[in-house]
Design an enzyme around this catalytic site. Sequence first.
Site, PDB file in Angstrom:
ATOM      1  N   HIS A 183      -6.317  -1.167   0.473  1.00  9.70           N
ATOM      2  CA  HIS A 183      -5.943  -0.110  -0.464  1.00  9.70           C
ATOM      3  C   HIS A 183      -5.192  -0.692  -1.658  1.00  9.70           C
ATOM      4  O   HIS A 183      -5.409  -0.311  -2.793  1.00  9.70           O
ATOM      5  CB  HIS A 183      -5.074   0.935   0.235  1.00  9.70           C
ATOM      6  CG  HIS A 183      -5.821   1.711   1.274  1.00  9.70           C
ATOM      7  ND1 HIS A 183      -5.230   2.715   2.008  1.00  9.70           N
ATOM      8  CD2 HIS A 183      -7.103   1.646   1.710  1.00  9.70           C
ATOM      9  CE1 HIS A 183      -6.127   3.231   2.849  1.00  9.70           C
ATOM     10  NE2 HIS A 183      -7.251   2.592   2.694  1.00  9.70           N
ATOM     11  N   ASP A 185      -5.949  -1.327   5.078  1.00 10.61           N
ATOM     12  CA  ASP A 185      -4.920  -0.640   4.292  1.00 10.61           C
ATOM     13  C   ASP A 185      -4.361  -1.663   3.300  1.00 10.61           C
ATOM     14  O   ASP A 185      -5.100  -2.523   2.835  1.00 10.61           O
ATOM     15  CB  ASP A 185      -3.836  -0.064   5.209  1.00 10.61           C
ATOM     16  CG  ASP A 185      -3.166   1.180   4.618  1.00 10.61           C
ATOM     17  OD1 ASP A 185      -2.717   1.102   3.469  1.00 10.61           O
ATOM     18  OD2 ASP A 185      -3.082   2.208   5.299  1.00 10.61           O
TER      19      ASP A 185
END
Length: 519
Positions: free
Chosen positions: A326, A292
């Site tokens: 991300h 993430d």
Amino acid sequence: MEFHVIFKSSTSITLELDNKDICETQNYTLYLNNELYLKGNKNVVSIFKLSPATEYCVELEMDQVKHKQWIKTEEEYVCLNVKDFGAKGDGKTIDTAFIQACILSCPNHGRVYFSKGDYYTGPIFLKSNITIELAEGAHLIGDIDRTHYPVLPGMTYTSDEKDEYNLGSWEGNPLDCFASIITGIHVENVKIIGQGIIDGNAQNSDWWIEVRNKKIAWRPRGVFLNHCKNVTLQGVTVTNTPSWNLHPYFSEDLKFIDLKLVNPKNSPNTDGCDPESCNHVEIIGVYFSVGDDCIAIKAGKIFMGRKYKKPSENFIIRNCSMNFGHGAVVLGSEMSGGIKNIAVSQCYFNQTDRGLRIKTRRGRGKDAVIDGITFENIQMNEVLTPLVVNMFYYCDPDGHSEYVYSKEKLPVDDRTPYLGKFLFKDITCENVNVAAGTFFGLPEQPIESISLENVSFSYAEHPVSGLPAMMDGLEKMSGKGLIFNYVNEVNLNNVIFENFNEQEVEITEVGKVNQSKLI
């Protein structure tokens, strides 16, 4: 090439080279007491296996030029080995109680030592004024049975019922969560050092399955620091965590130095380091490869932001390598207490979805102020969209509501966030795919100022399409330039576009544009 000491303990030292190179420099040789210690090229390098209260001659040689310093390690009172308290380190025995006994028995200025071994353990709790050392080959392995994990209650009323005591946290709200493999509650003056590994072992459990369903409590982190002060992590690797790797929470004077934070690319919510409502944080020489965001600076959702008004502020992020996340450095979206004075420099972003990313939305509140943000001397490669500032970020149960996505000018009230000044300077972005940058302010509360100085964008030969920002009403795009929408002032100085056929700059509802040397 000169260097300076950025951290030392009783048995370790970390040096940072004094240069402007990004993460790495030319090859050098490091000597310890006139003997070869290593040959390397990292800007941040640590030395381990030292003796307490001992002076060492540290010498760095580059291009036949030497720089020398005498450095004395810190004193310590005693060293306690967890195996002397019954820990087996055999990867099978549950060593939690033995490790905890050693920690609780350690006096001020003492060191808890993990020698080589596989320590199968549930959560262990820190105490103040100690050092924990994970030697090379020491491997903490998380228990896979969640029923062995204590629950930290989100809120408990005080005895006089006038206040609330907050222990657990989940995505910006005070909610019940499991204790983490390393948990610090109201501790100070703690060092966690060494070449060992803190392994959440999530890949062998059910932590990554049905992650949006709470099972007893919300998932633990790798390291959770709640209301802590003067805590340093140096050298260790944190990996396979059930959720975020590091979660400092309402804490201050923190250093995360020369770490490795590693999780599979497809592991859910495994952010690297998410400081929340923290003050004076240094993240230096850290390698990220996570599932993430690499770094996500937060300050709670509306309840915590409005109640405590505790911003995250005064951060230094330097010489870090961010890979496959991300976002590389992200501010928000839980930021209702505000985020201020963040400096990011000498960092490398590789194959992240977004590079420097700010995300917020209506409903974060009037204390949700992000201001004084500088990103400087950064290199990006294959980052889909290098620069993103988004005030329409959809998240939470009401994330797709009309109040959040509306492009109409709504009243400014207690729910409206504010974004101030952002400086992006000396940045190179290669193999851009979706867009160079997107900046979306609110009609009723435009972004105050976006400045780009000495920034270059070169595009992938066959750019892929995607959404540059997570907001409703935005269509997929590829190979786009800089898009500004509702910004009071845009400053563009020496901004370069290469291999680019689209409109370089798209401006809508921008108050003032200062533009020079746009190529």
